[in-house]
Design a protein around this motif. Structure first.
Motif, PDB file in Angstrom:
ATOM      1  N   LEU A 159       0.799  -1.220   0.000  1.00 54.17           N
ATOM      2  CA  LEU A 159       0.000   0.000   0.000  1.00 54.17           C
ATOM      3  C   LEU A 159       0.835   1.276   0.000  1.00 54.17           C
ATOM      4  N   PHE A 160       1.951   1.267   0.711  1.00 47.44           N
ATOM      5  CA  PHE A 160       2.698   2.506   0.884  1.00 47.44           C
ATOM      6  C   PHE A 160       4.000   2.573   0.104  1.00 47.44           C
ATOM      7  N   HIS A 161       4.780   1.510   0.144  1.00 47.97           N
ATOM      8  CA  HIS A 161       6.067   1.576  -0.545  1.00 47.97           C
ATOM      9  C   HIS A 161       5.915   1.533  -2.055  1.00 47.97           C
ATOM     10  N   ARG A 162       4.945   0.813  -2.538  1.00 51.35           N
ATOM     11  CA  ARG A 162       4.730   0.771  -3.989  1.00 51.35           C
ATOM     12  C   ARG A 162       4.301   2.147  -4.503  1.00 51.35           C
ATOM     13  N   VAL A 163       3.506   2.870  -3.692  1.00 52.93           N
ATOM     14  CA  VAL A 163       3.110   4.227  -4.066  1.00 52.93           C
ATOM     15  C   VAL A 163       4.346   5.113  -4.142  1.00 52.93           C
ATOM     16  N   ASP A 164       5.248   4.975  -3.164  1.00 53.19           N
ATOM     17  CA  ASP A 164       6.496   5.749  -3.177  1.00 53.19           C
ATOM     18  C   ASP A 164       7.316   5.435  -4.414  1.00 53.19           C
ATOM     19  N   ARG A 165       7.412   4.151  -4.781  1.00 53.70           N
ATOM     20  CA  ARG A 165       8.183   3.765  -5.965  1.00 53.70           C
ATOM     21  C   ARG A 165       7.554   4.314  -7.235  1.00 53.70           C
TER      22      ARG A 165
END
Length: 171
Positions: A159-165
């Protein structure tokens, strides 16, 4: 076809965590089986928590309890092998820890199914009201806790790290 590990340190971290969870789970179950053998009605610890003996023939919340333990174990082993393969591709510590937790918990419960035909659960959380009504969360064990923590870590990453990437890739 060649077999390569993306990050050997993360792969090793995931495998070590998986092994530690399996060992800790089996030790905790052996200790609790021994203790609870002397207390067939459980051991109250807190007003909302007891140690109990519960045998789960299914998976989470006793779902699929009518399937033979070999089928459930086979599925859990396949999932764990898939997770360990995923671990060879991991480049992120959070995912490595999540995979190690889920695989270790799944394999810890597989051992119970092979040994006993069911999974030994002993942690019982509940709510009691003054009118005598009780609601119990399904009993669980250390392996179940590890699976839950692992899934939460994988969800956080998704949910969060993929958005950052995605943000950095589009910048």
């Amino acid at each position: 076809m060649t077999f390569a590990i993306a990050d050997k340190r993360l792969f090793r971290l995931g495998l070590i965590l998986c092994a530690v969870i399996i060992v800790a789970d089996q030790i905790s179950k052996a200790i609790m089986m021994s203790v609870l053998e002397q207390h067939p009605y459980g051991i109250p610890i807190l007003p909302v928590f007891s140690l109990v003996t519960a045998w789960n023939k299914g998976v989470s919340f006793s779902m699929l309890r009518n399937l033979p333990p070999e089928v459930l174990s086979g599925f859990a082993i396949l999932v764990s092998l898939g997770l360990i393969y995923w671990l060879t591709r991991v480049e992120n510590r959070l995912i490595a820890v999540g995979i190690g937790c889920v695989a270790g918990g799944a394999l810890g419960n597989v051992i119970d199914r092979f040994r006993f035909g069911a999974v030994f659960d002993f942690l019982d959380f509940f709510i009691k009201t003054g009118s005598g009504w009780e609601w119990h969360w399904p009993a669980f064990n250390l392996a179940d806790s590890a699976i839950t923590v692992g899934v939460i870590l994988l969800l956080i990453d998704g949910l969060f790290h993929r958005v950052d990437r995605a943000k950095t890739e589009h910048s």
